[in-house]
Enzyme design. Structure first.
Site: not given
Ligand SMILES: Cc1cc2nc3c(=O)[nH]c(=O)nc-3n(C[C@H](O)[C@H](O)[C@H](O)COP(=O)(O)OP(=O)(O)OC[C@H]3O[C@@H](n4cnc5c(N)ncnc54)[C@H](O)[C@@H]3O)c2cc1C
Length: 285
Positions: A94, A175
Site C-alpha cells: 500500500r 492481516r
Molecule cells: C490496510 C488496508 C488495506 C486495504 N485494502 C484494500 C484493497 O485491497 N482494495 C481496496 O479497494 N481498498 C482497500 N482498502 C481501503 C482503501 O485503502 C480505502 O478505501 C481508500 O484508501 C480510501 O481512499 P480515500 O482517499 O478516500 O481515503 P484515505 O486513504 O483514508 O485518505 C484520506 C486522507 O485524508 C486525510 N484526512 C482525514 N481527515 C482529514 C482532515 N480533517 N484534514 C486533513 N486531512 C485529513 C487522512 O490523513 C488521509 O491521508 C484498504 C485499506 C487499508 C487501511
C-alpha cells in the site's frame, strides 16, 4: 492526500485547474505494510498518467490463483487476466503504490500542504465560493472543495448534514505482511511453496471464513489475510493489534499449510470491515 484525494488532484490539474491538497498528517505513513489492490477500473485511469511501468514493477505479478477448500483440496486454478478489458490492476504494498501517486502529484506542481488538519468546511451560495478552515486558524477559499478525507470524514457530515458513523459489517480481517527469509518461509516444507521468485496467490475457503496467502517482490515478502466473523461494536477506532493465537484457532482443523504460514508472521492486525449507508447526496447545498 489518500488515494482518492491524490487521484482527484491529479485529474483536476490535468484539466487545467489550480489545485491545493490539504493533508493532516505531517509525513506519509507506512500503514503497517499492507497489501492493497487497485482494480483495473482504477488502473485504467492511473495508466493514463504514464505510471504503468513504475506501478507494475512494484506490483504482485501472480497470474493465477489456486483456490482450495479448507481441508486443502484444490477446487480450481483460476487464471487472472492482466490486463483485463485493456486495463491493468496493481496489487502490492500500500505505502509503495501510494508513494508513486503522491510523488507524481508533486511532480505536476500540485501544492500539497502536509500537517494541516481541516477543522471546518464551509460554502456560501451568494458568492458561489467554498472553503476550509485549518487547525491553525487559516482559512482557504476555492471555487470547489472536494472532501476526500477517508472513513472518518468531516466533509461527509457537512455535505449530508448529519453524522453517519460507519457500521460493523459483521466481519473483520486479520492481516500480516512480513519478510520471507527472516521468518523461515523457505525452511518449512509447509510454506516453501511461497519461497519462489514467481509470485503466488493461494486461497482457502471455509464456512464464513476465507484465507489468502501470497508472496510478492519476487518471493521476498509474504502477505496473508483471513476474514472472520466479528460482531463487535466499532467506536472511534477500527484497527487493532491482532493475536496470532486467535487466528490459529480459526484454522485449527484446516489444511496445515494455513497454520504454518500464519504462525510465521511476527504480528498481525485485526481490521474491522465497516460499511456506510449510500450517500443521499455528494454535493453540499
Ligand atoms: C490496510 C488496508 C488495506 C486495504 N485494502 C484494500 C484493497 O485491497 N482494495 C481496496 O479497494 N481498498 C482497500 N482498502 C481501503 C482503501 O485503502 C480505502 O478505501 C481508500 O484508501 C480510501 O481512499 P480515500 O482517499 O478516500 O481515503 P484515505 O486513504 O483514508 O485518505 C484520506 C486522507 O485524508 C486525510 N484526512 C482525514 N481527515 C482529514 C482532515 N480533517 N484534514 C486533513 N486531512 C485529513 C487522512 O490523513 C488521509 O491521508 C484498504 C485499506 C487499508 C487501511
Amino acid at each position: 492526500a489518500g488515494f482518492g484525494g491524490i487521484a482527484c488532484a491529479v485529474e483536476c490539474k490535468r484539466k487545467g485547474h489550480r489545485v491545493v491538497v490539504v493533508e493532516k498528517v505531517r509525513e506519509l505513513k507506512q500503514l503497517g505494510y499492507q497489501l492493497i489492490s487497485l482494480g483495473a477500473n482504477a488502473g485504467r485511469i492511473i495508466a493514463r498518467w504514464g505510471l504503468h511501468e513504475k506501478l507494475a514493477s512494484i506490483s504482485t505479478q501472480a497470474r493465477q490463483v489456486h483456490i482450495h477448500d479448507y481441508l486443502g483440496g484444490l477446487i480450481q486454478i483460476q487464471q487472472l487476466s492482466w490486463p483485463l478489458f485493456g486495463a491493468y490492476s496493481y496489487n502490492g504494498h500500500r505505502a509503495l503504490l501510494h508513494q508513486v501517486l503522491f510523488e507524481h502529484a508533486q511532480s505536476l506542481g500540485i501544492e500539497i500542504r502536509m500537517g494541516q488538519q481541516v477543522v471546518e468546511y464551509w460554502d456560501d451560495e451568494a458568492s458561489g465560493k467554498a472553503g476550509v478552515r485549518i487547525q491553525s486558524g487559516e482559512s482557504l477559499e476555492a471555487d470547489v472543495v472536494v472532501g476526500a478525507d477517508g472513513v472518518k470524514s468531516l466533509a461527509r457530515k457537512f455535505v449530508i448534514g448529519y453524522s453517519d458513523n460507519p457500521k460493523p459489517s459483521g466481519y473483520a480481517i486479520y492481516r500480516a505482511w512480513f519478510d520471507a527469509e527472516e521468518h523461515g518461509i523457505k525452511t518449512d516444507p509447509l510454506t516453501d511453496y511461497l519461497a519462489v521468485r514467481e509470485d503466488k496467490l493461494h486461497v482457502w475457503i471455509g464456512k464464513d471464513v476465507h484465507f489468502i496467502a501470497c508472496n510478492s517482490q519476487q518471493g521476498k515478502t509474504i502477505c496473508w489475510l483471513l476474514t472472520h466473523k466479528d460482531d463487535s461494536a466499532v467506536d472511534s477506532e477500527w484497527s487493532f493489534p491482532g493475536k496470532i493465537e486467535d487466528v490459529l484457532s480459526i484454522v485449527k482443523d484446516w489444511d496445515p499449510r494455513c497454520a504454518a504460514v500464519i504462525s510465521k508472521a511476527p504480528s498481525c492486525i485485526d481490521w474491522k470491515l465497516l460499511i456506510h449507508d449510500p450517500l443521499p447526496t455528494w454535493v453540499s447545498k
